[in-house]
Design an enzyme around this catalytic site. Structure first.
Site, PDB file in Angstrom:
ATOM      1  CG  ASP A  47      53.815  40.204  45.556  1.00  0.00           C
ATOM      2  OD1 ASP A  47      52.863  39.519  45.140  1.00  0.00           O
ATOM      3  OD2 ASP A  47      53.804  41.449  45.594  1.00  0.00           O
ATOM      4  CB  VAL A  48      51.703  35.027  44.109  1.00  0.00           C
ATOM      5  CG1 VAL A  48      51.815  34.011  45.234  1.00  0.00           C
ATOM      6  CG2 VAL A  48      50.551  35.998  44.345  1.00  0.00           C
ATOM      7  CG  ASN A 100      45.422  29.432  50.063  1.00  0.00           C
ATOM      8  OD1 ASN A 100      44.219  29.230  50.237  1.00  0.00           O
ATOM      9  ND2 ASN A 100      46.122  30.219  50.872  1.00  0.00           N
ATOM     10  CB  SER A 137      35.691  31.944  45.193  1.00  0.00           C
ATOM     11  OG  SER A 137      34.564  32.543  45.791  1.00  0.00           O
ATOM     12  CE1 TYR A 177      38.253  36.763  46.201  1.00  0.00           C
ATOM     13  CE2 TYR A 177      36.056  36.026  45.567  1.00  0.00           C
ATOM     14  CZ  TYR A 177      37.220  35.858  46.299  1.00  0.00           C
ATOM     15  OH  TYR A 177      37.344  34.768  47.122  1.00  0.00           O
ATOM     16  CE  LYS A 214      39.476  33.672  44.548  1.00  0.00           C
ATOM     17  NZ  LYS A 214      40.654  32.902  45.020  1.00  0.00           N
TER      18      LYS A 214
END
Length: 272
Positions: free
Chosen positions: A76-77, A103, A154, A171, A175
Site C-alpha cells: 500500500d503506497v 502511478n 490528471s 481528487y 492532482k
C-alpha cells in the site's frame, strides 16, 4: 534490436492493471526490468472494484512473456515502511532503480458521498506519490547515474474539475498537489541528473473510469459528463497512449526535459 531502456529497472506503483500494467508492459518491451507494486485490496470509500492479486499476477505473466524480469509485491503506497521494504526487495533481485513511475491512484466518486473520501484520496493520490519518490531517491542518488521520475497527475491537476463532493474535490486537490511535488523534486534532484515530470491524462479506458459506479454518476449529472469532453473526437484514450508519453519522458530522447506538465488529453484542456 536493443530497446531504448535496455538494462534499466523501473519502479511502478498501481501496476496490477490499467495504466500501471500498461506502463510495465511498454517499458518491458523496451528492455526494462520491473518492480511492480499494487495494494491488491479494496479501500472502503472506492465505489468500484479495485485490483486483485490475480490482476498483479497477470502483469507478471505479461512482462515475463517479453523475457524481462519482474519483482511484484502487494503493498500500500500509504504505508511508507511497506513500500520501502518492497522496493528494497526488488532492488536486491533486479538491481538499482533508474525509473520511478508514481502511478497508483483512486477515484472515490459515488452517488452517496462519504466524508472519508477526502482523506482517502489525499492519502493515496498525494501522500502515496510522495512516499513512492522518497523511498526511491536515496538509492538513485547513491548510484550516481541519474534517472527519471514521472508522477501521474490528471487534467484535474491543471483545471478545476472533479465535482462538488469530498472525493471529487480531494481528487482535484491531490492532482494539483502532485504538480507541486514534481516541481519541488525537479529542482532539488537536478544536481543529481534526476529528471522529474508529470503526465496529465484525460479520461482513460481503465477500470478506474469504466465501471458501473462512475457511469451512474455521469448519467445522473450531464453537466459533469459534458465537462469531461475532449477536443479530439474520442471519448477516452487508451492506457498505452499514456505509456508511450512516459516512455519518451524516461528515455534519452528527453534527456534534458524536466519540470514539465505534459498533457496527454486529446485536447481536453484546450477545449475548456
Amino acid at each position: 534490436m536493443t530497446g531504448q531502456l535496455e538494462g534499466k529497472v523501473a519502479f511502478i506503483t498501481g501496476a496490477a492493471r490499467g495504466q500501471g500494467r500498461s506502463h510495465a508492459i511498454r517499458l518491458a518491451q523496451e528492455g526494462a526490468d520491473i518492480i511492480a507494486i499494487d495494494i491488491c485490496a479494496q479501500i472502503d470509500t472506492v465505489p468500484y472494484p479495485m485490483a486483485t492479486p490475480d490482476d498483479l499476477q497477470e502483469t507478471v505473466r505479461q512482462v515475463e512473456a517479453l523475457d524481462r524480469r519482474i519483482h511484484a509485491v502487494e503493498a500500500d503506497v500509504r504505508d511508507r515502511s511497506a513500500l520501502q521494504a518492497a522496493l528494497d526487495a526488488g532492488v536486491a533481485e533486479l538491481g538499482p532503480v533508474d525509473i520511478v513511475l508514481a502511478n497508483a491512484g483512486i477515484f472515490p466518486l459515488s452517488m452517496n458521498p462519504d466524508p472519508r473520501e477526502w482523506q482517502d484520496v489525499l492519502d493515496v493520490n498525494l501522500t502515496g506519490v510522495y512516499h513512492t519518490v522518497e523511498v526511491a531517491i536515496p538509492s538513485m542518488i547513491e548510484r550516481g547515474q541519474g534517472g527519471a521520475i514521472v508522477l501521474t497527475s490528471s487534467t484535474a491537476g491543471l483545471a478545476g474539475i472533479g465535482g462538488d463532493n469530498p472525493g471529487g474535490r480531494g481528487y482535484t486537490a491531490a492532482k494539483h498537489g502532485v504538480v507541486g511535488l514534481m516541481r519541488s523534486y525537479a529542482n532539488s534532484l537536478a544536481k543529481h541528473s534526476i529528471r522529474v515530470n508529470t503526465v496529465h491524462p484525460t479520461g482513460v479506458n481503465t477500470p478506474m473510469v469504466v465501471n458501473d459506479a462512475i457511469q451512474e454518476l455521469m448519467q445522473a449529472d450531464p453537466a459533469m459528463s459534458n465537462a469531461m469532453a475532449n477536443a479530439l473526437p474520442v471519448p477516452m484514450i487508451e492506457p498505452v497512449d499514456i505509456s508511450n508519453a512516459i516512455l519518451w519522458l524516461v528515455s534519452d530522447a528527453a534527456r534534458y526535459v524536466t519540470g514539465v506538465t505534459l498533457p496527454v488529453d486529446a485536447g481536453f484542456l484546450v477545449n475548456k
